[in-house]
Design a protein around this motif. Structure first.
Motif, PDB file in Angstrom:
ATOM      1  N   PRO A   6     -27.560  18.904  30.721  1.00  0.00           N
ATOM      2  CA  PRO A   6     -27.538  17.991  29.577  1.00  0.00           C
ATOM      3  C   PRO A   6     -26.251  18.114  28.770  1.00  0.00           C
ATOM      4  CG  PRO A   6     -28.996  19.847  29.157  1.00  0.00           C
ATOM      5  CD  PRO A   6     -28.509  20.004  30.560  1.00  0.00           C
ATOM      6  N   LYS A   7     -25.802  16.996  28.222  1.00  0.00           N
ATOM      7  CA  LYS A   7     -24.605  17.010  27.365  1.00  0.00           C
ATOM      8  C   LYS A   7     -24.953  17.717  26.061  1.00  0.00           C
ATOM      9  CE  LYS A   7     -20.829  14.250  28.020  1.00  0.00           C
ATOM     10  NZ  LYS A   7     -20.748  13.452  29.188  1.00  0.00           N
ATOM     11  N   LEU A   8     -23.964  18.458  25.529  1.00  0.00           N
ATOM     12  CA  LEU A   8     -24.215  19.145  24.268  1.00  0.00           C
ATOM     13  C   LEU A   8     -24.401  18.111  23.174  1.00  0.00           C
ATOM     14  CD1 LEU A   8     -21.658  22.061  24.428  1.00  0.00           C
ATOM     15  CD2 LEU A   8     -24.097  22.129  24.857  1.00  0.00           C
ATOM     16  N   LYS A   9     -25.447  18.304  22.399  1.00  0.00           N
ATOM     17  CA  LYS A   9     -25.709  17.361  21.312  1.00  0.00           C
ATOM     18  C   LYS A   9     -24.779  17.662  20.155  1.00  0.00           C
ATOM     19  CE  LYS A   9     -30.608  16.381  21.796  1.00  0.00           C
ATOM     20  NZ  LYS A   9     -31.294  17.597  22.193  1.00  0.00           N
ATOM     21  N   SER A  10     -24.177  16.646  19.607  1.00  0.00           N
ATOM     22  CA  SER A  10     -23.370  16.861  18.409  1.00  0.00           C
ATOM     23  C   SER A  10     -23.525  15.651  17.502  1.00  0.00           C
ATOM     24  CB  SER A  10     -21.908  17.085  18.778  1.00  0.00           C
ATOM     25  OG  SER A  10     -21.423  16.003  19.498  1.00  0.00           O
ATOM     26  N   PRO A  11     -23.229  15.814  16.204  1.00  0.00           N
ATOM     27  CA  PRO A  11     -23.362  14.687  15.296  1.00  0.00           C
ATOM     28  C   PRO A  11     -22.352  13.603  15.668  1.00  0.00           C
ATOM     29  CG  PRO A  11     -23.027  16.761  14.114  1.00  0.00           C
ATOM     30  CD  PRO A  11     -22.756  17.024  15.541  1.00  0.00           C
ATOM     31  N   LEU A  12     -22.448  12.456  15.032  1.00  0.00           N
ATOM     32  CA  LEU A  12     -21.515  11.371  15.323  1.00  0.00           C
ATOM     33  C   LEU A  12     -20.071  11.853  15.170  1.00  0.00           C
ATOM     34  CD1 LEU A  12     -23.226   8.372  13.550  1.00  0.00           C
ATOM     35  CD2 LEU A  12     -22.846   8.682  16.000  1.00  0.00           C
ATOM     36  N   PRO A  13     -19.156  11.397  16.046  1.00  0.00           N
ATOM     37  CA  PRO A  13     -17.785  11.883  15.979  1.00  0.00           C
ATOM     38  C   PRO A  13     -17.133  11.617  14.626  1.00  0.00           C
ATOM     39  CG  PRO A  13     -18.075  10.365  17.817  1.00  0.00           C
ATOM     40  CD  PRO A  13     -19.359  10.424  17.096  1.00  0.00           C
ATOM     41  N   ASP A  14     -16.451  12.613  14.141  1.00  0.00           N
ATOM     42  CA  ASP A  14     -15.729  12.490  12.891  1.00  0.00           C
ATOM     43  C   ASP A  14     -14.295  12.850  13.249  1.00  0.00           C
ATOM     44  OD1 ASP A  14     -14.429  13.001  10.517  1.00  0.00           O
ATOM     45  OD2 ASP A  14     -16.117  14.037   9.582  1.00  0.00           O
ATOM     46  N   ASN A  15     -13.387  11.915  13.037  1.00  0.00           N
ATOM     47  CA  ASN A  15     -12.027  12.159  13.502  1.00  0.00           C
ATOM     48  C   ASN A  15     -11.135  12.886  12.510  1.00  0.00           C
ATOM     49  OD1 ASN A  15     -12.196  11.267  16.150  1.00  0.00           O
ATOM     50  ND2 ASN A  15     -12.096   9.128  15.473  1.00  0.00           N
ATOM     51  N   SER A  16     -11.723  13.356  11.403  1.00  0.00           N
ATOM     52  CA  SER A  16     -10.855  14.055  10.455  1.00  0.00           C
ATOM     53  C   SER A  16     -10.526  15.450  10.990  1.00  0.00           C
ATOM     54  CB  SER A  16     -11.481  14.117   9.071  1.00  0.00           C
ATOM     55  OG  SER A  16     -12.725  14.738   9.146  1.00  0.00           O
ATOM     56  N   ARG A  17      -9.402  15.968  10.510  1.00  0.00           N
ATOM     57  CA  ARG A  17      -8.891  17.235  11.028  1.00  0.00           C
ATOM     58  C   ARG A  17      -9.078  18.366  10.035  1.00  0.00           C
ATOM     59  NH1 ARG A  17      -7.315  17.054  16.556  1.00  0.00           N
ATOM     60  NH2 ARG A  17      -7.350  14.843  16.968  1.00  0.00           N
ATOM     61  N   VAL A  18      -9.274  19.562  10.580  1.00  0.00           N
ATOM     62  CA  VAL A  18      -9.463  20.754   9.769  1.00  0.00           C
ATOM     63  C   VAL A  18      -8.307  21.697  10.075  1.00  0.00           C
ATOM     64  CG1 VAL A  18     -10.970  22.760   9.477  1.00  0.00           C
ATOM     65  CG2 VAL A  18     -11.974  20.501   9.812  1.00  0.00           C
ATOM     66  N   SER A  19      -7.537  22.041   9.057  1.00  0.00           N
ATOM     67  CA  SER A  19      -6.377  22.911   9.302  1.00  0.00           C
ATOM     68  C   SER A  19      -6.811  24.267   9.829  1.00  0.00           C
ATOM     69  CB  SER A  19      -5.579  23.099   8.011  1.00  0.00           C
ATOM     70  OG  SER A  19      -4.594  24.107   8.218  1.00  0.00           O
ATOM     71  N   THR A  20      -6.049  24.775  10.791  1.00  0.00           N
ATOM     72  CA  THR A  20      -6.356  26.086  11.366  1.00  0.00           C
ATOM     73  C   THR A  20      -5.874  27.215  10.463  1.00  0.00           C
ATOM     74  OG1 THR A  20      -4.230  26.200  12.523  1.00  0.00           O
ATOM     75  CG2 THR A  20      -6.044  25.156  13.701  1.00  0.00           C
ATOM     76  N   GLY A  21      -5.024  26.872   9.479  1.00  0.00           N
ATOM     77  CA  GLY A  21      -4.420  27.892   8.632  1.00  0.00           C
ATOM     78  C   GLY A  21      -3.082  28.353   9.192  1.00  0.00           C
ATOM     79  N   VAL A  22      -2.769  27.919  10.416  1.00  0.00           N
ATOM     80  CA  VAL A  22      -1.481  28.256  11.031  1.00  0.00           C
ATOM     81  C   VAL A  22      -0.729  26.937  11.199  1.00  0.00           C
ATOM     82  CG1 VAL A  22      -0.345  29.275  13.067  1.00  0.00           C
ATOM     83  CG2 VAL A  22      -2.572  30.159  12.304  1.00  0.00           C
ATOM     84  N   SER A  23       0.293  26.726  10.359  1.00  0.00           N
ATOM     85  CA  SER A  23       0.925  25.398  10.349  1.00  0.00           C
ATOM     86  C   SER A  23       1.557  25.049  11.690  1.00  0.00           C
ATOM     87  CB  SER A  23       1.945  25.304   9.212  1.00  0.00           C
ATOM     88  OG  SER A  23       2.908  26.323   9.367  1.00  0.00           O
ATOM     89  N   GLY A  24       2.146  26.052  12.348  1.00  0.00           N
ATOM     90  CA  GLY A  24       2.769  25.804  13.652  1.00  0.00           C
ATOM     91  C   GLY A  24       1.750  25.404  14.716  1.00  0.00           C
ATOM     92  N   LEU A  25       0.521  25.848  14.548  1.00  0.00           N
ATOM     93  CA  LEU A  25      -0.541  25.489  15.491  1.00  0.00           C
ATOM     94  C   LEU A  25      -1.067  24.090  15.160  1.00  0.00           C
ATOM     95  CD1 LEU A  25      -2.425  26.290  17.828  1.00  0.00           C
ATOM     96  CD2 LEU A  25      -3.871  27.481  16.178  1.00  0.00           C
ATOM     97  N   ASP A  26      -1.237  23.827  13.865  1.00  0.00           N
ATOM     98  CA  ASP A  26      -1.682  22.491  13.438  1.00  0.00           C
ATOM     99  C   ASP A  26      -0.761  21.413  14.013  1.00  0.00           C
ATOM    100  OD1 ASP A  26      -3.756  23.526  12.002  1.00  0.00           O
ATOM    101  OD2 ASP A  26      -2.807  23.342  10.031  1.00  0.00           O
ATOM    102  N   LYS A  27       0.547  21.723  13.969  1.00  0.00           N
ATOM    103  CA  LYS A  27       1.546  20.745  14.424  1.00  0.00           C
ATOM    104  C   LYS A  27       1.360  20.320  15.872  1.00  0.00           C
ATOM    105  CE  LYS A  27       5.551  21.634  11.592  1.00  0.00           C
ATOM    106  NZ  LYS A  27       6.537  22.700  11.463  1.00  0.00           N
ATOM    107  N   ILE A  28       0.915  21.246  16.722  1.00  0.00           N
ATOM    108  CA  ILE A  28       0.805  20.889  18.142  1.00  0.00           C
ATOM    109  C   ILE A  28      -0.580  20.372  18.536  1.00  0.00           C
ATOM    110  CG2 ILE A  28       2.711  22.376  18.860  1.00  0.00           C
ATOM    111  CD1 ILE A  28       0.686  24.443  19.840  1.00  0.00           C
ATOM    112  N   ILE A  29      -1.481  20.254  17.542  1.00  0.00           N
ATOM    113  CA  ILE A  29      -2.808  19.696  17.854  1.00  0.00           C
ATOM    114  C   ILE A  29      -3.174  18.551  16.890  1.00  0.00           C
ATOM    115  CG2 ILE A  29      -3.758  21.715  19.059  1.00  0.00           C
ATOM    116  CD1 ILE A  29      -5.143  22.541  16.450  1.00  0.00           C
ATOM    117  N   GLN A  30      -2.160  17.792  16.525  1.00  0.00           N
ATOM    118  CA  GLN A  30      -2.363  16.605  15.680  1.00  0.00           C
ATOM    119  C   GLN A  30      -2.964  16.916  14.315  1.00  0.00           C
ATOM    120  OE1 GLN A  30      -4.386  13.956  18.790  1.00  0.00           O
ATOM    121  NE2 GLN A  30      -2.960  12.552  17.803  1.00  0.00           N
TER     122      GLN A  30
END
Ligand SMILES: Nc1ncnc2c1ncn2[C@@H]1O[C@H](COP(=O)(O)OP(=O)(O)O)[C@@H](O)[C@H]1O
Ligand SMILES: [Mg+2]
Length: 240
Positions: A6-30
């Motif tokens: 079975p596919k993992l159940k998740s709530p409706l997709p939300d396209n907002s982004r959550v910062s990882t706290g590492v700016s250089g990492l945020d940059k390479i994952i939109q």
């Protein structure tokens, strides 16, 4: 012949982004992790998995979010001491009720699932971290049970609205991305941390191997653990 997975159940997709706290990492994952996603961080010992997760939580705490750190390896005291050496005062957040640190017995994988779901829903945690899922295998000898448990653990997390990170430790020569070979399939993203010692120097690096719904960089980026936490640099820095 094959059982339907079975596919993992998740709530409706939300396209907002959550910062990882590492700016250089945020940059390479939109800009960060997708809100509500569950990301696996994997790598050998001492590559920075715990540090990255601490930094991810610290980012949320700074923004007033409620966060929970589930530890199977280090004590809650050690976690706070680890954070403090990077200048992140977790004790302060624990006292004001924003942060909860829980140490779990790796033997209790099913209980972790139930308890976690309850905790997240009741307390409305925005960020959840589990460090590390590899420990479950120390006590549970049956691989099938571990995989089933990990699958439901990630399902549990994904059924809530929180953004999560789980870690898995692999040996240096491992060809697998995770300890049990399932974590990378059930999670939405996989970040691999590497460490390479050359002569008297050591170099860390990071690669985003998978990030659902994200046009992420595919290259291996230099990564450093500093007194202020993890820094991911642009590739140009290396070329100079
Ligand atoms: N203040 C610091 N400055 C530089 N490097 C540090 C600092 N604190 C820890 N480290 C490095 O981080 C490593 C531990 O990282 P950690 O996140 O615990 O790794 P993992 O969880 O992958 O085992 C240490 O072995 C050390 O090399
Ligand atoms: Mg660790």
């Amino acid at each position: 012949m094959f059982k339907h997975v079975p596919k993992l159940k998740s709530p409706l997709p939300d396209n907002s982004r959550v910062s990882t706290g590492v700016s250089g990492l945020d940059k390479i994952i939109q800009g960060g992790f997708l809100k509500g996603s569950c990301v696996l961080v994997t790598g050998g010992t001492g590559t920075g998995k715990t540090t990255l997760m601490l930094q991810f939580l610290n980012e949320g705490l700074k923004n007033g979010e409620k966060c929970i750190f589930i530890t199977l390896e280090e004590s809650a005291e050690d976690i706070k001491a680890d954070a403090l050496q990077f200048g992140w005062d977790f004790l302060k957040y624990e006292k004001n009720g924003q942060l909860r640190i829980e140490m779990y017995d790796p033997f209790e994988l099913t209980d972790v699932n139930l308890r976690l779901k309850d905790l997240i829903i009741t307390n409305n945690y925005k960020r959840v971290v589990i460090d590390s899922t590899s420990l479950f295998g120390m006590y549970i000898k049956d691989d099938y049970k571990i995989r089933k448990g990990l699958y439901s653990l990630v399902s549990t997390i994904k059924a809530t609205n929180c953004t999560a990170m789980i870690s898995s430790e692999i040996t240096e020569d491992s060809k697998l991305l995770s300890r049990y070979g399932i974590e990378e399939f059930v999670t939405d993203g996989v970040i691999v941390l590497y460490f390479m010692g050359i002569g008297s120097q050591g170099f860390g690096s990071v690669q985003v191997r998978k990030m659902r719904r994200t046009n992420h960089a595919k290259a291996v980026y230099p990564m450093e653990i500093t007194d202020n936490g993890i820094v991911v640099s642009e590739l140009e820095k290396f070329k100079a």
